[in-house]
Motif scaffolding. Structure first.
Motif, PDB file in Angstrom:
ATOM      1  N   ASN A 190       3.174 -10.094   1.715  1.00  0.00           N
ATOM      2  CA  ASN A 190       2.508  -9.826   0.457  1.00  0.00           C
ATOM      3  C   ASN A 190       2.918  -8.281  -0.008  1.00  0.00           C
ATOM      4  O   ASN A 190       2.650  -7.884  -1.003  1.00  0.00           O
ATOM      5  N   GLY A 191       3.329  -7.559   1.254  1.00  0.00           N
ATOM      6  CA  GLY A 191       3.324  -6.062   1.116  1.00  0.00           C
ATOM      7  C   GLY A 191       2.355  -5.354   0.888  1.00  0.00           C
ATOM      8  O   GLY A 191       2.140  -4.393   0.211  1.00  0.00           O
ATOM      9  N   ALA A 192       1.426  -5.623   1.886  1.00  0.00           N
ATOM     10  CA  ALA A 192       0.116  -5.109   1.912  1.00  0.00           C
ATOM     11  C   ALA A 192      -0.035  -4.227   2.917  1.00  0.00           C
ATOM     12  O   ALA A 192       0.866  -3.900   4.050  1.00  0.00           O
ATOM     13  N   VAL A 193      -1.214  -3.450   3.314  1.00  0.00           N
ATOM     14  CA  VAL A 193      -1.330  -2.410   4.531  1.00  0.00           C
ATOM     15  C   VAL A 193      -2.634  -2.938   5.149  1.00  0.00           C
ATOM     16  O   VAL A 193      -3.587  -3.383   4.621  1.00  0.00           O
ATOM     17  N   PRO A 222      12.778 -10.283  -5.384  1.00  0.00           N
ATOM     18  CA  PRO A 222      12.559  -8.904  -4.509  1.00  0.00           C
ATOM     19  C   PRO A 222      11.300  -9.505  -3.481  1.00  0.00           C
ATOM     20  O   PRO A 222      10.668 -10.246  -3.814  1.00  0.00           O
ATOM     21  N   GLN A 223      11.570  -8.637  -2.438  1.00  0.00           N
ATOM     22  CA  GLN A 223      10.665  -9.127  -1.183  1.00  0.00           C
ATOM     23  C   GLN A 223      10.325  -7.563  -0.447  1.00  0.00           C
ATOM     24  O   GLN A 223      11.111  -7.028  -0.092  1.00  0.00           O
ATOM     25  N   PRO A 224       9.061  -7.694  -0.142  1.00  0.00           N
ATOM     26  CA  PRO A 224       8.448  -6.465   0.710  1.00  0.00           C
ATOM     27  C   PRO A 224       8.904  -6.566   1.885  1.00  0.00           C
ATOM     28  O   PRO A 224       9.015  -7.927   2.591  1.00  0.00           O
ATOM     29  N   LEU A 274       2.138  -2.206  -7.259  1.00  0.00           N
ATOM     30  CA  LEU A 274       2.611  -1.540  -8.633  1.00  0.00           C
ATOM     31  C   LEU A 274       4.023  -2.466  -9.004  1.00  0.00           C
ATOM     32  O   LEU A 274       3.683  -2.945 -10.164  1.00  0.00           O
ATOM     33  N   PRO A 275       4.730  -2.339  -8.272  1.00  0.00           N
ATOM     34  CA  PRO A 275       6.148  -3.279  -8.631  1.00  0.00           C
ATOM     35  C   PRO A 275       5.925  -4.875  -8.783  1.00  0.00           C
ATOM     36  O   PRO A 275       6.173  -5.603  -9.669  1.00  0.00           O
TER      37      PRO A 275
END
Length: 480
Positions: free
Chosen positions: A189-192, A436-438, A469-470
């Motif tokens: 998911n593009g998290a930290v 698009p993909q993190p 943000l994106p």
């Protein structure tokens, strides 16, 4: 900022307002509830809506503050809890239909610690059956979808947590990790996140009737998934507060002593025989350059025994699972999860008997090698997965599917076997055929030094930006 936009704030930004009295806890919680109601139907990330009790708790926090009570460090922060952890009065179903009525008699330590810090639970998030897949789907609640699109799995087993927090449902999401279940959803998911080391966060479920296997105890940890690295520094000191119900918790401060000179980072692109995708390599190079420019001393050095430690550790865990858990999976699991477990046992042939005992003992050998290595290189920057994140249900596609999902993830479960901290964060947004993909990278750290890994995440994030943000722009465009 308008009240209905408060969900956009990081936990750090939000607490600056709630603790000062500029924003009521009720307004912060209501904004996240409104966001949940808007986006969750398409995601199925939150499977138990706790809006009513969340607002009641938020109003109580506001009233206490008005009467002079000191606000906690997470005052009014909306959070979610994964359905495999006890929350008093709610089912700890673990994604299993047979456990749908297992009502927790009390809060687990992580839930209690979040409550004590002033956080407000707005919902409980989805997990696969038995919390033992790197994807999130189950017969009880159904599939969780990735907010980036349905071409990407949301990850697992904390897939509901990762999808929720990145979509704006709560500023913090609780999850846990025995082989990658915090870091897989972060990568998807593009998290930290940071997988804490062994003993860092107190753990126990009051509803459990027997203790977990020894390797499960040694490899599984509780943690948080966030949208920003700073939120880990804000929230983890509360999460690691001691609880006597975990007799092996180590009560040491979140922040360790400052290190002399520039921090040395071992950097590797070695994927141990698996193909390294160009987008993953680009993300690794970006992270390396960001750390170098931030003052870290990054050197191309191979850390010891990653592949051996990872495969040995997961085969040992599978030996314990075969002996202690397989009967429950066969009795209460769906055909899908039973088939997946059968392939797990092929991909990671379980150690048994004396071999299992020897491999459990060898864990100390691997950990010692890493301890010596980390004396010189306190951080290790590596791939998390060698390829961009996989599609939903990839692990249901036989041996090839499980091999792609878990077989190649040695940097993930090696850290669980070693009991070391390991952070994951996005370093690139790749344009791939599905959209698009993190792309996340991993930063492992010295024992007890999660703070160093999070500092490094913050340095990379300062250049890469926050991936939410994106994502929110994409979600808004899709709903227009």
């Amino acid at each position: 900022m308008a009240k209905n936009d408060l969900w956009r704030l990081s936990a750090t930004e939000l607490t600056a307002l709630t603790r000062a009295g500029d924003v009521r806890a009720e307004d912060a919680v209501q904004a996240s509830i409104d966001r949940m109601k808007a986006v969750n139907p398409a995601l199925n990330a939150v499977v138990e809506d706790l809006s009513s009790e969340a607002l009641e708790r938020a109003r109580a926090l506001d009233k206490a503050r008005a009467n002079g009570a000191q606000p906690g460090p997470l005052h009014g922060v909306p959070v979610t809890i994964k359905i495999n952890v006890d929350q008093a009065g709610h089912a700890t179903s673990n994604g299993v239909t047979a456990l749908k009525d297992l009502i927790a008699p009390a809060d687990a330590p992580v839930v209690e610690n979040l409550h004590k810090a002033g956080a407000v639970v707005i919902g409980r998030t989805n997990t696969p059956e038995f919390s033992f897949r790197a994807d999130t789907d189950n017969p009880l609640f159904g599939r969780t979808h990735n907010p980036w699109g349905r071409h990407i799995s949301p990850g697992g087993s904390s897939g509901g947590a990762g999808a929720a927090v990145m979509a704006g449902i709560g500023a913090l999401a609780h999850g846990n990790d025995i082989g990658g279940s915090l870091r897989f959803p972060a990568a998807a998911n593009g998290a930290v996140t940071v997988k804490p080391g062994l003993g860092r966060v107190p753990a126990w479920n009051p509803s459990q009737t027997a203790e977990r296997g020894l390797l499960a105890q040694l490899m599984s940890v509780q943690g948080l998934i966030t949208r920003a690295a700073e939120d880990l520094h804000l929230s983890m000191p509360s999460l690691i507060a001691a609880d006597p119900r975990d007799p092996f918790h180590v009560p040491i401060p979140w922040r360790g002593a400052a290190l002399d000179g520039p921090i040395k980072v071992a950097f590797t692109k070695n994927t141990h025989g698996y193909d390294l995708h160009p987008e993953v390599e680009t993300a690794l190079d970006f992270a390396r350059d960001a750390l170098s420019d931030a003052g870290y001393q990054v050197e191309g050095v191979e850390p010891p025994c990653v592949f051996d430690a990872g495969r040995t550790g997961y085969r040992a865990l599978m030996g314990e699972i075969y002996a202690l858990m397989k009967q429950d999976v066969d009795a209460a699991g769906s055909q899908t999860v039973r088939d997946i477990f059968a392939v797990y046992f092929q991909e990671f042939p379980p150690f048994a008997g004396e071999d299992l005992l020897r491999m459990m003992a060898k864990r100390t050998h691997y950990a010692r090698q890493w301890s010596l290595f980390l004396e010189e290189y306190p951080l290790v920057l590596s791939p998390f997965l060698p390829q961009p994140f996989f599609r939903p249900d990839r692990d249901t596609e036989g041996a090839e599917g499980v091999h792609e999902v878990l077989g190649c993830a040695v940097y993930s479960y090696a850290m669980n076997f070693l009991g070391l901290p390991a952070a994951s964060l996005p370093a690139r947004l790749a344009e791939l055929p599905g959209g698009p993909q993190p792309i996340n990278v991993q930063i492992a750290a010295r024992r007890w030094r999660e703070d160093l890994a999070v500092d490094a995440c913050a340095a990379i994030e300062a250049r890469a930006g926050r991936m939410c943000l994106p994502l929110w722009e994409k979600m808004q465009a899709a709903s227009a």
